[in-house]
Design a protein around this motif. Structure first.
Motif, PDB file in Angstrom:
ATOM      1  N   UNK A 134      12.942   7.904  28.664  1.00  0.00           N
ATOM      2  CA  UNK A 134      11.792   7.706  27.795  1.00  0.00           C
ATOM      3  C   UNK A 134      12.205   8.058  26.370  1.00  0.00           C
ATOM      4  N   UNK A 135      11.945   7.133  25.461  1.00  0.00           N
ATOM      5  CA  UNK A 135      12.242   7.363  24.042  1.00  0.00           C
ATOM      6  C   UNK A 135      10.922   7.277  23.294  1.00  0.00           C
ATOM      7  N   UNK A 136      10.470   8.395  22.762  1.00  0.00           N
ATOM      8  CA  UNK A 136       9.124   8.413  22.190  1.00  0.00           C
ATOM      9  C   UNK A 136       8.143   8.091  23.296  1.00  0.00           C
ATOM     10  N   UNK A 137       7.296   7.076  23.080  1.00  0.00           N
ATOM     11  CA  UNK A 137       6.314   6.688  24.098  1.00  0.00           C
ATOM     12  C   UNK A 137       6.819   5.586  25.017  1.00  0.00           C
ATOM     13  N   UNK A 138       8.008   5.059  24.763  1.00  0.00           N
ATOM     14  CA  UNK A 138       8.472   3.891  25.528  1.00  0.00           C
ATOM     15  C   UNK A 138       9.381   4.293  26.673  1.00  0.00           C
ATOM     16  N   UNK A 139       9.152   3.635  27.803  1.00  0.00           N
ATOM     17  CA  UNK A 139       9.913   3.923  29.010  1.00  0.00           C
ATOM     18  C   UNK A 139      10.921   2.803  29.257  1.00  0.00           C
ATOM     19  N   UNK A 140      12.153   3.180  29.594  1.00  0.00           N
ATOM     20  CA  UNK A 140      13.204   2.206  29.863  1.00  0.00           C
ATOM     21  C   UNK A 140      13.762   2.454  31.260  1.00  0.00           C
ATOM     22  N   UNK A 141      14.027   1.370  31.986  1.00  0.00           N
ATOM     23  CA  UNK A 141      14.591   1.475  33.326  1.00  0.00           C
ATOM     24  C   UNK A 141      15.964   0.854  33.390  1.00  0.00           C
ATOM     25  N   UNK A 142      16.680   1.208  34.486  1.00  0.00           N
ATOM     26  CA  UNK A 142      18.054   0.738  34.712  1.00  0.00           C
ATOM     27  C   UNK A 142      18.902   0.903  33.453  1.00  0.00           C
ATOM     28  N   UNK A 143      18.812   2.073  32.864  1.00  0.00           N
ATOM     29  CA  UNK A 143      19.518   2.319  31.602  1.00  0.00           C
ATOM     30  C   UNK A 143      20.996   2.605  31.890  1.00  0.00           C
ATOM     31  N   UNK A 144      21.863   1.830  31.277  1.00  0.00           N
ATOM     32  CA  UNK A 144      23.302   2.053  31.381  1.00  0.00           C
ATOM     33  C   UNK A 144      23.807   2.775  30.143  1.00  0.00           C
ATOM     34  N   UNK A 145      25.115   3.058  30.145  1.00  0.00           N
ATOM     35  CA  UNK A 145      25.700   3.834  29.053  1.00  0.00           C
ATOM     36  C   UNK A 145      25.504   3.142  27.704  1.00  0.00           C
ATOM     37  N   UNK A 146      25.748   1.819  27.669  1.00  0.00           N
ATOM     38  CA  UNK A 146      25.641   1.124  26.373  1.00  0.00           C
ATOM     39  C   UNK A 146      24.191   1.109  25.875  1.00  0.00           C
ATOM     40  N   UNK A 147      23.269   0.894  26.817  1.00  0.00           N
ATOM     41  CA  UNK A 147      21.867   0.877  26.375  1.00  0.00           C
ATOM     42  C   UNK A 147      21.451   2.261  25.879  1.00  0.00           C
ATOM     43  N   UNK A 148      21.918   3.292  26.568  1.00  0.00           N
ATOM     44  CA  UNK A 148      21.603   4.646  26.106  1.00  0.00           C
ATOM     45  C   UNK A 148      22.110   4.843  24.679  1.00  0.00           C
ATOM     46  N   UNK A 149      23.336   4.396  24.428  1.00  0.00           N
ATOM     47  CA  UNK A 149      23.891   4.538  23.076  1.00  0.00           C
ATOM     48  C   UNK A 149      22.994   3.832  22.054  1.00  0.00           C
ATOM     49  N   UNK A 150      22.538   2.620  22.413  1.00  0.00           N
ATOM     50  CA  UNK A 150      21.677   1.882  21.476  1.00  0.00           C
ATOM     51  C   UNK A 150      20.350   2.616  21.260  1.00  0.00           C
ATOM     52  N   UNK A 151      19.803   3.152  22.354  1.00  0.00           N
ATOM     53  CA  UNK A 151      18.529   3.876  22.223  1.00  0.00           C
ATOM     54  C   UNK A 151      18.699   5.101  21.325  1.00  0.00           C
ATOM     55  N   UNK A 152      19.802   5.796  21.509  1.00  0.00           N
ATOM     56  CA  UNK A 152      20.041   6.990  20.679  1.00  0.00           C
ATOM     57  C   UNK A 152      20.250   6.597  19.216  1.00  0.00           C
ATOM     58  N   UNK A 153      20.981   5.495  19.003  1.00  0.00           N
ATOM     59  CA  UNK A 153      21.187   5.047  17.622  1.00  0.00           C
ATOM     60  C   UNK A 153      19.863   4.639  16.990  1.00  0.00           C
ATOM     61  N   UNK A 154      19.006   3.985  17.772  1.00  0.00           N
ATOM     62  CA  UNK A 154      17.710   3.564  17.259  1.00  0.00           C
ATOM     63  C   UNK A 154      16.802   4.733  16.928  1.00  0.00           C
ATOM     64  N   UNK A 155      16.996   5.836  17.627  1.00  0.00           N
ATOM     65  CA  UNK A 155      16.144   7.011  17.406  1.00  0.00           C
ATOM     66  C   UNK A 155      16.690   7.901  16.294  1.00  0.00           C
ATOM     67  N   UNK A 156      17.956   7.683  15.925  1.00  0.00           N
ATOM     68  CA  UNK A 156      18.600   8.589  14.951  1.00  0.00           C
ATOM     69  C   UNK A 156      18.108   8.331  13.537  1.00  0.00           C
TER      70      UNK A 156
END
Ligand code: FES
Length: 156
Positions: A134-156
């Motif tokens: 979960x990033x902020x209010x949004x929930x993500x499923x089947x998160x892989x390493x690359x998607x996690x990196x993108x989510x973290x970059x988007x939140x930074x």
């Protein structure tokens, strides 16, 4: 939401007043403070002790026992990674380790720029689509390493 015109002590007292008749008022008060202020400022502890006729040690003990009660303000975006069984079985723990190394902070900590607070959570109700993040209010499923990196970059 409490009026910003109130002093910190008045904000704490007004939350206490709303729960004064609750049985075991401390926990509901602490949850309300978390909702309204985002954390339990250590300065609230003597006020709560005084208002609820408890010792400071009692209040401090409860605040520090439960991991949900933060004592520092959270970052602008909370990134919560599920570590419950179903997500753990499909890589949740690896995501936690990756997020720690990418952000440079541990669980429950906030990046120095105040952008991201990293948290673990035990089930986001999305078990069939794990690992879940979960990033902020949004929930993500089947998160892989690359998607996690993108989510973290988007939140930074
Ligand atoms: S176990 Fe992760 S969402 Fe339920």
């Amino acid at each position: 939401m409490t009026s910003p015109a109130l002093s910190f002590a008045d904000q704490v007292r007004s939350v206490v007043a709303r729960h004064r008749d609750d049985r075991g008022a401390l926990l509901p008060v602490l949850h309300s403070l978390m909702e309204e202020l985002g954390h339990i400022d250590p300065a609230a502890i003597p006020i709560l002790a005084d208002e609820l006729n408890l010792s400071r040690a009692d209040v401090h003990g409860v605040v520090t026992f439960y991991h949900d009660f933060r004592q520092t303000p959270p970052g602008r975006t909370k990134v919560r990674i599920c570590r419950a069984e179903a997500c753990q079985a499909v890589g949740g723990d690896e995501l936690v380790e990756r997020a720690k190394s990418r952000t440079g902070v541990g669980l429950g900590e906030t990046t120095p720029d105040g952008a991201i607070t990293l948290e673990q959570v035990f089930c986001l109700g999305n078990c069939a689509l794990g690992p879940s993040v979960q990033v902020g209010d949004r929930l993500y499923g089947r998160v892989g390493a690359q998607q996690l990196d993108r989510l973290l970059e988007g939140a930074a």
